[in-house]
Each structure stands twice: as structure tokens, then as C-alpha cells.
Design an enzyme around this catalytic site. Structure first.
Site, PDB file in Angstrom:
ATOM      1  N   GLY A   8      23.881  43.036  29.161  1.00  0.00           N
ATOM      2  CA  GLY A   8      23.116  43.892  30.075  1.00  0.00           C
ATOM      3  C   GLY A   8      23.586  43.756  31.516  1.00  0.00           C
ATOM      4  O   GLY A   8      22.819  43.982  32.453  1.00  0.00           O
ATOM      5  N   LYS A 180      46.357  44.789  33.264  1.00  0.00           N
ATOM      6  CA  LYS A 180      45.091  44.556  33.981  1.00  0.00           C
ATOM      7  C   LYS A 180      45.027  43.123  34.486  1.00  0.00           C
ATOM      8  O   LYS A 180      44.548  42.866  35.594  1.00  0.00           O
ATOM      9  CB  LYS A 180      43.920  44.841  33.017  1.00  0.00           C
ATOM     10  CG  LYS A 180      42.534  44.653  33.618  1.00  0.00           C
ATOM     11  CD  LYS A 180      42.065  45.870  34.392  1.00  0.00           C
ATOM     12  CE  LYS A 180      40.734  45.679  35.096  1.00  0.00           C
ATOM     13  NZ  LYS A 180      39.587  45.643  34.193  1.00  0.00           N
TER      14      LYS A 180
END
Lengths: 298, 298
Positions: A8, A180
Site C-alpha cells: 500500500g 534502471k
């Protein structure tokens, strides 16, 4: 399709919001409190300062995740993955997409029994405003690639992506993640220690010297086959995000744990195992660890 | 004796104040304005937060310095010396004491025709409050040594030093300056970039790793004969000044030019001429130059 999203934080909320526009999303959070908030308020997204229409998703604490969705997206930080991986191994049945930075977690993924394992690399900027609201500040793309199995589900996601939240399917997961990793290894620690926006690393001629040297070390340790291409990508990201503060800059400013272990920590270990000298990687790793330590001491 | 002091910065004011207690001091400042202020108000010293009795000295702009005093003390920054050295060469008649940090200015001193040339290394902490007031915050010592000629006048200064402002006469000018250079090379740039007080460099275990590595590089480039002794001295200074912010930290904070060229700049040049790799010296040199550049751009 049914999608379960674990985590979350900013990325978990961002993916839950956008994917819920065309799928049935369940989000699994670390705390019951956050799950309650999301169930009560719905998920909110602020884009370019403008509050978007909220969406309804099902939220529950992570213990309730059963691995029964058509796709599971793991959107926790790399340093949180070690604690979760055993549970994921036991419960995961269907395809699973891992969104962590770095490369150190790849060895954990080989241990998964599930047939389809995917990895992703996110080029969005997102900040969690509160437990149920995320700001989408940097509009970018999500790159995905197959780690193991068939690409079928990734193709579906890519084709069905909502507008403003595109997915790209890449052919080489390693190249995708390493690209990345190089970007994060150079931009994140330098901006966090020099306390500058991303663009200063290339616009300030003295900082640009360091930028190039740190890149050189990373390229050497990673034995990059085509350095020029990785450097160009690094420059492009730096220019595109010139006015942004990097995530590590913000983590240090706000006294939060950073992702340094997944980034320079991985390269430092690699340099040691290969017996390659990497003085700048070592230096900036210690700088960031020292800054994290300051917070613990405070 | 008659003493001329060139430079109205913190060190020039500090020396003028203390030396005027037992000598006749003339101070030579860059601007007529500062000379006027000193002539009007006298010289003020704040020690441990307490204002001391002001002293009277004669102040004049530097053009009026004739080199006729019994001793001249040159108390400008190393980066200001190049502009002054021609005038000093022409006018200097008697003994002259140079108080610059670093080692790069030593080659300039060989060119002086005057018989007695001395160098000094200051372990006081001083901050200029205004044109005629200096704060003496860190009570330390002044080390001096003969660069050329006889030590006679230095002995006199040492013996006649006022209380609270001791002078030591050292036997080896090179060792004395290099010891200070090592201290400045490690403590100054690290504290300025990591934004910490001196003590954090040894109390934070991650910063201490960098501290040791940067020392190692300096020792290697300088080919120090007895590294352990220099390291112990560095540790002692760091512990004694644990609660202080270094001069370079304050220069960067206040957007002022630093002494980086006299310190790491000298070591960087030396490493190049000796073909020794010095990645951390290069890195921190660029960091500080980049920070100075930020100010210019602003």
C-alpha cells in the site's frame, strides 16, 4: 481480470488505481488500518494537482491474500521482499509480477514454483499523500518482461492499459532491470548527498564529472556490453526529470529508509565478488548508510 | 616590536588583537572602509561570548604597507596570495611570516629576496563578526617554523606570546604544514558535503569508513613516511573539535569561496604529477567546486 496488488505504498496505490479502471483489483496492505481507510474512502488519485474521480477497490491486510487472483503484482520495496517471499512461495498459484528496483531480488524469484514470473521497471513518479491517496507527479511508463514462463498475461495488460498509464513489454528482463539499476545507482545517491535536483548532475560541470565517473564504475562492475547506450539512457532520464527531486533525495530529507542496499549495495557486493575496485560506489554507499544512521541516532 | 599584519579577515584581526597587547601593530586591509572602521572603533575581541577590552591599532589600506616593520605577518587566504606576492616581493625588507593553509604557496616563498621567511599553522577557531570585531571561539595554538633564515624573531614571538594565545616553534616546516594539510583535506570537505559537525566523521561508523579511506589516499599521494602518526593527529583534532562546524562547512553554508584549491586541489595536482589514482580526492574536490559553482549560478 482479477488482480491482487501487494503493498500500500505509492506504487501499490498507483497501480491499484489505474488497474482498477479495467480490472477487479484487491489491494493487500501491511496494516488493517490502511485497508479500512481504503475500503471507507475508495482510492484517490491526484494528477497534475487535480483530484481525479475516486475508484472502489477491495482492501485487506496482507495475511488475507490467498494467491487466487489471475495476476498478483508485488509492489513492496526490495528491502521488504525478504520478509514476504516465504509467504508468496507458499500461496502464489497464478502469474506474479515483481516491481522492485535493483537486481538483488532476482535470485529469490528462481525459487518460486509458479509457472509465470514477470518483472517490471517503473518510470512513473508517485508520492503517497495518505493511506488512500496517491499523487501521480511524473507521468511515465511501466516496462515489463518475462522472467520465467509465457508472456500471455503481460501482453493482455499491455493491450488493455488505461490511457495515461501505458505498459511496454520488453524482451530482455535483465537488460531492462540493469538499465534502471544504472540510472538509480548514479542519480539517486548523488542527488541525495549533493542535495540537488536531478538536472544539476548534468548542468553543473563539476557534478557532471562525478556523474560520469560513478557511471564508469557501475559499467565496469556490471561489465556492460554496450556502455554508450546505457550512458545515453542515463542522460535522457536525467534531462527528462531535471526538475525533480529523486526518491532517495526525498527519503533522506524525510528521514526514511532508502533503497541503497538494493542499488549501490548490490553493486558493491558484485564488485567484491569480482574483485573490482569501486571507490566511488563504496563512498556513496557509505554516505547514504551514514545518513540513514543519523536518523536512527536521532 | 613593530608588526605589520596584512589581511583584515578573521585571522588578521585575531593576530592583530593579541599581538598588539605586547607590540605596536599596524593592520593592512583590502578596503579603506575597513581601515577607517578599525581606526574609529579600535579592535574588538569576543572570547567565549564575552566582549574583551578593545585595543588600538593603526589601520591602513594595503597599498600603504611599506614593509618597514620588524615583522610582517601575511594573513590572507592562499587563493588571495597570488595577487599580493609581487607587491610583497618588491616591498618586503624584514622577516615575514605566512599563515596560509595548504602547501601550494610554498613554491612562491622561494622567490622572496628577504632573508627570514617563516610559515605558520593556526589551530585557533575565529569568526569575523564585522570589520573590526573578531570572535575567538576555538582556543588553540599557533605553530610556526623557519622556511628560510634564522629563527631569532620567531623565538622572541614565542617567548613574548600573550596569555591565551601561545606560539610554538616547530623544527620542520614541511611536516608542520603537511600535518595541517592532511587534517584540512579530510575534515573540511567531508563535513561540508555530509553537512555534519567534525565529530560525526568518527562517531558515525559509515562516515568513519570514508574518513579512513580519504586519509589513506592523502597519505599515499603525499608519500607520508609515518602514516600512523598523521592519522593519530587527525583523530585527535577531530575529537577535540567534535562539536565544531569546519571552516569549509561554514563557507559552503554561507555561499563563500572555500580553500578547496589550496587543500584538495593541491593533492589532486600532486596525484596527477605522480600518476597516482586518487578517486576520493577527485570526487570531493569536484563536490566542493560544484557547490561553489551553485553559488555563482544563483
Amino acid at each position: 481480470m482479477k488482480i491482487g496488488i501487494i503493498g500500500g505504498g505509492s506504487i501499490g496505490l498507483l497501480f491499484s488505481y489505474y488497474l482498477s479502471l479495467r480490472n477487479e483489483v484487491s489491494i493487500y496492505t501491511r496494516t488493517q488500518d490502511q485497508a479500512d481507510l481504503i475500503n471507507e474512502h475508495g482510492l484517490h488519485l491526484v494528477k497534475g494537482g487535480i483530484e481525479q474521480a475516486p475508484v472502489l477497490v477491495t482492501a485487506a491486510p496482507i495475511q488475507e491474500w490467498s494467491g487466487n487472483e489471475d495476476l498478483t503484482v508485488v509492489a513492496v520495496k526490495q528491502y521488504q521482499l525478504a520478509d514476504l517471499i516465504t509467504e508468496i512461495k507458499v500461496k502464489a498459484k497464478g502469474p506474479i509480477l515483481f516491481l522492485q528496483n535493483g537486481y538483488g531480488h532476482i535470485k529469490l524469484l528462481s525459487e518460486l514454483a509458479t509457472t509465470e514470473v514477470y518483472v517490471g521497471s517503473i518510470e512513473h513518479g508517485a508520492v503517497r499523500e495518505n493511506g488512500y491517496t496517491v499523487q501521480h507527479n511524473g507521468i511515465g511508463v511501466t516496462r515489463t518482461a518475462v522472467f520465467k514462463g509465457e508472456a500471455g498475461l503481460l501482453r493482455e495488460i499491455t493491450t488493455n492499459a488505461p490511457s495515461g498509464f501505458p505498459f511496454f513489454l520488453e524482451s530482455d528482463f535483465k537488460e531492462m532491470l540493469i538499465k534502471k539499476l544504472v540510472v538509480n545507482s548514479v542519480i539517486n545517491p548523488l542527488t541525495a548527498i549533493l542535495k540537488v535536483k536531478n538536472g544539476e548532475l548534468i548542468h553543473n560541470p563539476f557534478f557532471f564529472e562525478i556523474f560520469k565517473q560513478l557511471f564508469q564504475e557501475c559499467a565496469h562492475v556490471l561489465e556492460l556490453p554496450n556502455q554508450e547506450q546505457y550512458f545515453q539512457n542515463l542522460m535522457t532520464v536525467c534531462e527528462k526529470t531535471a526538475n525533480n527531486h529523486s526518491s532517495m533525495y526525498k527519503d533522506i530529507e524525510n528521514g526514511r529508509q532508502t533503497e541503497i542496499d538494493a542499488i549501490l549495495g548490490y553493486l558493491l557486493e558484485l564488485s567484491r565478488s569480482k574483485n573490482i575496485k569501486a571507490p566511488l560506489i563504496h563512498n556513496y554507499y557509505q554516505c547514504i548508510k551514514g545518513k540513514e544512521h543519523e536518523r536512527e541516532g536521532a
